[in-house]
Design an enzyme around this catalytic site. Structure first.
Site, mmCIF file in Angstrom:
data_model
loop_
_atom_site.group_PDB
_atom_site.id
_atom_site.type_symbol
_atom_site.label_atom_id
_atom_site.label_comp_id
_atom_site.label_asym_id
_atom_site.label_seq_id
_atom_site.Cartn_x
_atom_site.Cartn_y
_atom_site.Cartn_z
ATOM 1 N NE ARG A 187 7.946 -114.650 -63.518
ATOM 2 C CZ ARG A 187 7.706 -115.176 -64.815
ATOM 3 N NH1 ARG A 187 6.481 -115.451 -65.001
ATOM 4 N NH2 ARG A 187 8.236 -115.241 -65.560
ATOM 5 C CE LYS A 202 3.925 -113.450 -68.857
ATOM 6 N NZ LYS A 202 5.371 -114.363 -68.681
#
Lengths: 398, 398
Positions: free
Chosen positions: B217, B233
């Site tokens: 994050r 990601k």
């Protein structure tokens, strides 16, 4: 046996020797190189089954020592007689997509382009995001819709909403655009959990192609928050058929224009992989722009280091592209949305005022770079013609 | 010859018959199905070379008529005696990545998740973007880093900048998270320039898997404007090894919760592809969440129609995932950033207060769905353990 004649000033001289996939009437794709106006069948002149493959991937996977060996051998071979069965006039061959694309990442490495797009897409904010000078911003595109030059581009349909419209509507894109880019092909990947250092670029990257990242600006503007562009880009990305080996670009290497602030350590180095490549954008045969690759802020070595610094693996066939190449001057902008300032400042193409692409329009990108001894290396071209949207679709038979 | 015994209440009953790729000591990956605690070698019991392949792609490409035929034949076969050479205890096989992933698209189809993330990432703005209820927002992820359950996850390094820090720093992610998702695999693609209608879902999609879209994050928050998530990601996406065929999910189909405003015509229909699948998220063996798939706003049929409406081709092996599944209640949230509200409201795991993932942590997602006659269909699980970051990297030998 024949000696291949090379026309004076050919961008495909002995200093270039790009690789591509071609077929003739027999329909069998295999590896060739281009010399002057002749395509040489490497499956005939080199004894390695990788040259009989329908993509460059097997050869690319062999790595830099083998790439250098083959290039040296080819340089010797083309200086002498070659078997006639290996020679085809360039005008007679069909050129195919040169690689099986694994993953496709598109960067955003031109400060001029990112600033222009920022002003156009977010007029009330700072044009460059706070992260832009700290990392080469990029995102994944659709690998399955990378197509070879000459493939027709069907105008995409999708959701569009102009700022003054209350709701989105569905239909053909009204703001179909291009992005003139340079693409890099990974030959040797890296395993999951590892990363490629910024100084290891030439051990991993096989060569470069021209890229036209067709863009539907109206679809993109509506969809792109917060996860980035998707359908505004994924309908097609065209690449040139000839992959120019990195070794052919040595004379084109220049320092980057300069990076301030100094990037974090994993992005230091690789600043000597600026490239003095001159692009030409032709719209229906008329030159409308000359984007200079040497103006790019981030180098491809930095892009690759960034892309893998989190441990993401790289694979043979990975394609990463620079993002639109735009220089400081209007006639150096590599996308029509910049060139026409969001459609408000049309350009004149064949006597007509034009903003975005109309059906039937053809766009051709070409590029050249300095080679050794005052020669020029050519990338050939990437070209595409816009076909009308298919708005209504018959249900296929069940 | 033996009859396979199925333990009472097994999630791998005769109503399921998922497909996967397994190997035993011989190291040869091939296609199997799972029945109870037994893996059945389909390359032994079915006479088609697609079942000797190392991925499901050749079988997936055969299309829905063939999928139905094989499923019917398997249903007959498993009711009787099977050759012992085809039977392996599930505990003794190694399970491999079941597909060669072509393109990977990740959607964002849970209204609860998108609203929660909007509040956390953009606290001063409306949580849902204006486009969110008009189209299934999605973006391309990295296909090359899709890994099978059980693969260790090396903590990614990257650039992180907290809002109160003046400049980004480089290092291991401090906010490593999960996303519990459902993924869909395309068996039969569609050509460039065409599109897949919202009612054609079952003709194209082969089956479903569990997806854990690991997310850093802090890296994501710094990098994601304006082109979307990338390195936050791309380091790894885990999927479950067993692909549950769409035909096994008929009893799980439910209407969507409701769409307002009504979507544009190309997204109407497909609302009957809501799925009543119950997820369970376990953190170091302790259940921390139960995300309900039936709460998703957009259906997978709508996702596929949207993804191809611009003429983008689809290919055998394309994977598209739902995005994090979150329900309205706290214990239904499918990402730790939501569950712990950005780390401010820790959860208790094995007696310890926890927010984001620590090295050594293991996360396991599992899911079940209603089958026919009161049975339950199981997806098995997707699991991964966090390994320490590799911060310093030795230069490999030249």
């Amino acid at each position: 046996m024949s000696v291949v004649e090379i026309p004076d000033g050919s961008p495909f001289g002995v200093e270039n020797l790009p690789y591509g996939i071609f077929s003739v009437d027999d329909g069998r794709p295999r590896v060739g190189t281009r010399l002057g106006d002749t395509v040489i069948d490497l499956s005939v002149v080199l004894a390695d089954p990788v040259f009989a493959a329908a993509s460059l991937n097997p050869f690319m996977a062999q790595g830099p020592a083998r790439w250098a060996q083959v290039r040296e051998r080819l340089t010797q071979l083309v200086a002498g007689d070659l078997p006639d069965t290996a020679l085809h006039p360039a005008a007679d061959v069909r050129l195919h997509l040169p690689v099986e694309v694994a993953d496709y990442v598109d960067f955003y490495a031109s400060e001029h382009h990112a600033s222009n797009l920022g002003r156009l897409f977010r007029p009330d904010a700072e044009p460059l995001m706070p992260n832009w000078k700290h990392l080469p911003v990029g995102y994944h595109g659709r690998a399955g819709t990378v197509v070879v030059s000459g493939t027709d581009i069907v105008r995409p349909c999708g959701q569009r909403k102009a700022p003054d419209e209350p709701a989105p509507s569905f239909g053909p894109s009204r703001r179909l655009d291009i992005e003139a880019e340079l693409g890099f092909l990974v030959g040797v990947g890296s395993p999951l959990g590892d990363r490629i250092g910024v100084d290891e670029f030439a051990r991993h990257v096989f060569g470069a192609v021209l890229v036209n990242d067709w863009s539907a600006r109206d679809i993109q503007a509506w969809e792109y928050v917060p996860l980035g562009p998707h359908l505004g880009k994924s309908f097609a990305t065209s690449i040139s058929p000839w992959v120019v080996p990195l070794a052919a670009l040595e004379a084109a290497r220049v320092p980057l224009p300069g990076q301030d602030p100094q990037p974090l350590e994993y992005l230091r180095g690789g600043q000597d992989w600026g490239l003095d490549i001159e692009f030409v954008v032709e719209w229906n045969g008329e030159q409308v722009s000359r984007p200079p690759y040497r103006e790019m802020y981030w180098s491809p070595a930095q892009m690759l280091a960034h892309m893998t610094v989190n441990g993401a693996s790289a694979r043979t066939g990975d394609l990463f592209a620079s993002g639109t190449i735009s220089g400081p001057d209007r006639h150096q902008r590599g996308a029509f949305i910049e060139l026409t300032w969001g459609g408000k400042e049309p350009v004149v193409v064949k006597g007509e005022e034009r903003t975005f692409l109309l059906d039937g329009d053809e766009v051709t990108l070409s590029a050249t770079a300095p080679g050794p001894n005052g020669t020029r290396i050519g990338f050939g071209e990437v070209s595409g013609t816009i076909r009308p949207a298919k708005e209504n679709r018959a249900q296929p038979p069940g």
